[in-house]
Scaffold this motif. Sequence first.
Motif, PDB file in Angstrom:
ATOM      1  N   GLY A 161      61.195  20.767  20.469  1.00  3.62           N
ATOM      2  CA  GLY A 161      60.934  19.677  19.534  1.00  3.62           C
ATOM      3  C   GLY A 161      59.700  18.879  19.901  1.00  3.62           C
ATOM      4  O   GLY A 161      58.987  18.379  19.023  1.00  3.62           O
ATOM      5  N   VAL A 162      59.421  18.751  21.194  1.00  2.00           N
ATOM      6  CA  VAL A 162      58.214  18.046  21.620  1.00  2.00           C
ATOM      7  C   VAL A 162      56.979  18.865  21.280  1.00  2.00           C
ATOM      8  O   VAL A 162      55.939  18.320  20.885  1.00  2.00           O
ATOM      9  N   TYR A 163      57.056  20.166  21.420  1.00  2.00           N
ATOM     10  CA  TYR A 163      55.934  21.039  21.073  1.00  2.00           C
ATOM     11  C   TYR A 163      55.668  21.082  19.568  1.00  2.00           C
ATOM     12  O   TYR A 163      54.533  21.273  19.125  1.00  2.00           O
ATOM     13  N   ASP A 164      56.707  20.920  18.780  1.00  3.72           N
ATOM     14  CA  ASP A 164      56.636  21.242  17.363  1.00  3.72           C
ATOM     15  C   ASP A 164      55.494  20.554  16.603  1.00  3.72           C
ATOM     16  O   ASP A 164      54.846  21.199  15.769  1.00  3.72           O
ATOM     17  N   PRO A 165      55.180  19.276  16.826  1.00  4.97           N
ATOM     18  CA  PRO A 165      54.094  18.664  16.061  1.00  4.97           C
ATOM     19  C   PRO A 165      52.707  19.251  16.314  1.00  4.97           C
ATOM     20  O   PRO A 165      51.771  18.938  15.571  1.00  4.97           O
ATOM     21  N   LEU A 166      52.556  20.116  17.321  1.00  2.00           N
ATOM     22  CA  LEU A 166      51.278  20.799  17.486  1.00  2.00           C
ATOM     23  C   LEU A 166      50.910  21.595  16.249  1.00  2.00           C
ATOM     24  O   LEU A 166      49.731  21.841  15.982  1.00  2.00           O
ATOM     25  N   ARG A 167      51.916  22.007  15.478  1.00  2.80           N
ATOM     26  CA  ARG A 167      51.665  22.804  14.283  1.00  2.80           C
ATOM     27  C   ARG A 167      50.754  22.090  13.295  1.00  2.80           C
ATOM     28  O   ARG A 167      50.170  22.713  12.404  1.00  2.80           O
TER      29      ARG A 167
ATOM     30  N   GLY B 122      50.033   9.409   5.430  1.00  2.00           N
ATOM     31  CA  GLY B 122      50.777   8.819   6.532  1.00  2.00           C
ATOM     32  C   GLY B 122      51.151   9.795   7.619  1.00  2.00           C
ATOM     33  O   GLY B 122      51.413   9.404   8.757  1.00  2.00           O
ATOM     34  N   SER B 123      51.149  11.094   7.301  1.00  2.00           N
ATOM     35  CA  SER B 123      51.593  12.076   8.281  1.00  2.00           C
ATOM     36  C   SER B 123      50.648  12.179   9.472  1.00  2.00           C
ATOM     37  O   SER B 123      51.059  12.598  10.556  1.00  2.00           O
ATOM     38  N   PHE B 124      49.385  11.813   9.290  1.00  2.00           N
ATOM     39  CA  PHE B 124      48.472  11.896  10.437  1.00  2.00           C
ATOM     40  C   PHE B 124      48.867  10.879  11.512  1.00  2.00           C
ATOM     41  O   PHE B 124      48.593  11.079  12.697  1.00  2.00           O
ATOM     42  N   TRP B 125      49.491   9.815  11.106  1.00  2.00           N
ATOM     43  CA  TRP B 125      50.068   8.835  12.036  1.00  2.00           C
ATOM     44  C   TRP B 125      51.476   9.271  12.457  1.00  2.00           C
ATOM     45  O   TRP B 125      51.782   9.392  13.637  1.00  2.00           O
ATOM     46  N   ASN B 126      52.321   9.539  11.459  1.00  2.00           N
ATOM     47  CA  ASN B 126      53.745   9.778  11.714  1.00  2.00           C
ATOM     48  C   ASN B 126      54.022  11.021  12.546  1.00  2.00           C
ATOM     49  O   ASN B 126      54.848  11.001  13.466  1.00  2.00           O
ATOM     50  N   ASP B 127      53.354  12.117  12.208  1.00  2.00           N
ATOM     51  CA  ASP B 127      53.665  13.372  12.901  1.00  2.00           C
ATOM     52  C   ASP B 127      53.324  13.292  14.380  1.00  2.00           C
ATOM     53  O   ASP B 127      54.042  13.839  15.226  1.00  2.00           O
ATOM     54  N   HIS B 128      52.221  12.625  14.703  1.00  2.00           N
ATOM     55  CA  HIS B 128      51.864  12.495  16.115  1.00  2.00           C
ATOM     56  C   HIS B 128      52.813  11.542  16.847  1.00  2.00           C
ATOM     57  O   HIS B 128      53.193  11.800  18.003  1.00  2.00           O
ATOM     58  N   TYR B 129      53.206  10.468  16.178  1.00  2.00           N
ATOM     59  CA  TYR B 129      54.168   9.574  16.824  1.00  2.00           C
ATOM     60  C   TYR B 129      55.544  10.214  16.924  1.00  2.00           C
ATOM     61  O   TYR B 129      56.335   9.881  17.818  1.00  2.00           O
ATOM     62  N   GLN B 130      55.833  11.131  16.024  1.00  2.00           N
ATOM     63  CA  GLN B 130      57.078  11.882  16.155  1.00  2.00           C
ATOM     64  C   GLN B 130      57.064  12.694  17.454  1.00  2.00           C
ATOM     65  O   GLN B 130      58.056  12.750  18.186  1.00  2.00           O
ATOM     66  N   GLY B 131      55.913  13.316  17.752  1.00  2.00           N
ATOM     67  CA  GLY B 131      55.781  14.042  19.011  1.00  2.00           C
ATOM     68  C   GLY B 131      55.897  13.128  20.212  1.00  2.00           C
ATOM     69  O   GLY B 131      56.543  13.472  21.210  1.00  2.00           O
ATOM     70  N   VAL B 132      55.279  11.937  20.132  1.00  2.00           N
ATOM     71  CA  VAL B 132      55.389  10.951  21.214  1.00  2.00           C
ATOM     72  C   VAL B 132      56.838  10.546  21.414  1.00  2.00           C
ATOM     73  O   VAL B 132      57.342  10.476  22.545  1.00  2.00           O
TER      74      VAL B 132
ATOM     75  N   LEU C  48      51.950  16.945  26.544  1.00  2.00           N
ATOM     76  CA  LEU C  48      52.016  16.902  25.081  1.00  2.00           C
ATOM     77  C   LEU C  48      51.889  15.475  24.571  1.00  2.00           C
ATOM     78  O   LEU C  48      51.183  15.209  23.597  1.00  2.00           O
ATOM     79  N   ARG C  49      52.576  14.534  25.229  1.00  2.00           N
ATOM     80  CA  ARG C  49      52.436  13.130  24.841  1.00  2.00           C
ATOM     81  C   ARG C  49      50.974  12.698  24.937  1.00  2.00           C
ATOM     82  O   ARG C  49      50.458  11.999  24.054  1.00  2.00           O
ATOM     83  N   ALA C  50      50.302  13.131  25.986  1.00  2.00           N
ATOM     84  CA  ALA C  50      48.891  12.799  26.155  1.00  2.00           C
ATOM     85  C   ALA C  50      48.047  13.367  25.022  1.00  2.00           C
ATOM     86  O   ALA C  50      47.158  12.687  24.493  1.00  2.00           O
ATOM     87  N   LEU C  51      48.317  14.612  24.641  1.00  2.00           N
ATOM     88  CA  LEU C  51      47.549  15.238  23.570  1.00  2.00           C
ATOM     89  C   LEU C  51      47.764  14.531  22.242  1.00  2.00           C
ATOM     90  O   LEU C  51      46.814  14.306  21.482  1.00  2.00           O
ATOM     91  N   TYR C  52      49.018  14.157  21.956  1.00  2.00           N
ATOM     92  CA  TYR C  52      49.286  13.437  20.707  1.00  2.00           C
ATOM     93  C   TYR C  52      48.597  12.076  20.710  1.00  2.00           C
ATOM     94  O   TYR C  52      48.027  11.656  19.694  1.00  2.00           O
TER      95      TYR C  52
ATOM     96  N   TYR D 248      43.664   5.314  26.675  1.00  2.00           N
ATOM     97  CA  TYR D 248      42.980   6.374  27.421  1.00  2.00           C
ATOM     98  C   TYR D 248      43.476   6.428  28.867  1.00  2.00           C
ATOM     99  O   TYR D 248      43.648   7.512  29.435  1.00  2.00           O
ATOM    100  N   ALA D 249      43.709   5.278  29.466  1.00  2.00           N
ATOM    101  CA  ALA D 249      44.210   5.258  30.843  1.00  2.00           C
ATOM    102  C   ALA D 249      45.560   5.955  30.945  1.00  2.00           C
ATOM    103  O   ALA D 249      45.820   6.700  31.901  1.00  2.00           O
ATOM    104  N   GLN D 250      46.441   5.732  29.974  1.00  2.00           N
ATOM    105  CA  GLN D 250      47.754   6.375  29.988  1.00  2.00           C
ATOM    106  C   GLN D 250      47.643   7.871  29.729  1.00  2.00           C
ATOM    107  O   GLN D 250      48.353   8.672  30.351  1.00  2.00           O
ATOM    108  N   ILE D 251      46.771   8.259  28.800  1.00  2.00           N
ATOM    109  CA  ILE D 251      46.552   9.682  28.540  1.00  2.00           C
ATOM    110  C   ILE D 251      46.120  10.381  29.822  1.00  2.00           C
ATOM    111  O   ILE D 251      46.643  11.446  30.181  1.00  2.00           O
ATOM    112  N   GLU D 252      45.174   9.786  30.511  1.00  2.00           N
ATOM    113  CA  GLU D 252      44.666  10.382  31.740  1.00  2.00           C
ATOM    114  C   GLU D 252      45.744  10.416  32.823  1.00  2.00           C
ATOM    115  O   GLU D 252      45.881  11.413  33.547  1.00  2.00           O
TER     116      GLU D 252
END
Length: 502
Positions: A52-58, A106-116, A146-150, A185-189
């Motif tokens: 489920g965490v991987y899924d929003p990569l689609r 809205g999906s460009f926001w929602n889908d990535h936050y779904q992954g987060v 994955l969280r970092a990528l999203y 950015y600090a958290q992503i890194e």
Amino acid sequence: MKNKFKYIYAAVALAALAGACSEDFVSVDPKGSFLSTSYYKDEQQATAALVGVYDPLRKNTGGFENMVAMLNAGSDDFYAGGGGASDGTGIQNFSTHSLTSLIIPGSFWNDHYQGVYRANVLLSKMSGVNMSDALKTRFTGEAKALRALYYFNLVRMFKNIPLILEPLTTSTMLNVEQSSPEAVYAQIEKDLVEAIPALPTSVDAATGSGRLTRGAAQAILGKVYLYDGKKAEAAAILAQVNGTPGQPNQYGNHLLADFDDLWVVANKFNAESLLEVSHTSAGNSDWGFWGSGRDEGNSLNVMVGPRGYSRPANSTAADLPSGWSFSVPTQKLYDAMKNDPRFEATIFDLKALKAAGKADYIPGYQDTGYFLNKFLPRKTDVRTGGGAAELNYKQNSYVIRLADTYLLEAEALGSGARAQALLDAVRARVGLPSIPVTLAAIKNERRMELAGEGHRFFDLVRWGDAAAALSDRGFNAGTDEVFPIPYVELTGTKLKQNPNYE
């Protein structure tokens, strides 16, 4: 993300994710098994949650509102295209840089936050799962990467975003505020630095293709560092990914000998690929759930195909199914690429074929007669089983590949023998001679090498070139470098709209 390892646990995943989270990032603890006290009790359930965490990569190439089609449309190399000026309001308005908070999908926001959200839930539950410490470490690394990528996609698209590191509840959801881009950015890194040693150097091709490896996470971190202005750090980590230019790296990755082979549908998870989105024609994707996250086909394929394509019986032109004519290459891209060896693999010149009587088509909106050949659908790839044929193309798409990281490292270095060798290797692969390494040369090489893969808009913004390159597309400097935050996300919350948007 539909990875091979998903299918082992498909039934568990579907049951678990049915109530995993809503379309909105401010999801509360849902009812059902996904967050019940009995869930995450063993490896099988934790694996279903990781899927489920991987899924929003689609979202890279899945669904109509996919990243590549959207980002292509906003660059100088492509028009939105489609059937008309109202065919996909969001993509059309991004192409003319006239997005508003009501128009942005809205999906460009929602889908990535779904992954987060899914990553946060899994991370919060991992300590209680009955599985080996080694697997816990790996799963934790994958979830953090994955969280970092999203978040990387979110901060590049929207800039001023909430940084949420724990599952939200009814008592916290309305108190969320935006963090500074620097904090994001600090958290992503941090996530990626912690994830890298936890990830394997390779995966079993039969069971793990599509899962994150150490090299993939290092590649993402190098790209993040470059966007964050940390060139020395970017060069250092990317050097670990790239190794000796033109030779296999420490993980066995290398540039494919033939550029055209990158776009062969059957050539999935090849040696140049560092992270790719896996699509399949076996998912029976259909209109009733297209774009919901359950469809598994590559939607970009049908989107970029020419409308009403036909050819005479004796024609040598490609045998193509009809498509929807999105991501239309501009004349500017054609002129820039026409003498480049990557031209034919990138641009399908249907204009010339029609003039020669070898093929015909129905011109779509903003038609130039050119089409994106890297993702053009082929008759041999049309689904003959269940679901809608046009929604079940199976071509994978690259999130990041080695030629990209070569050029990112060369950019981070700026000059010198290694930067020269990296640039030369990308050019030599397609038979081009060495040219002096300069930022201008690297910029042009990225344009030629990565055309149509969704990188150009972010490149232009990073370089400060967007206003000049997009001056004829309505681009407003100081505003259009980022998307407006969807209006619905602002209502009843503490979030504030990006500057100059209403």
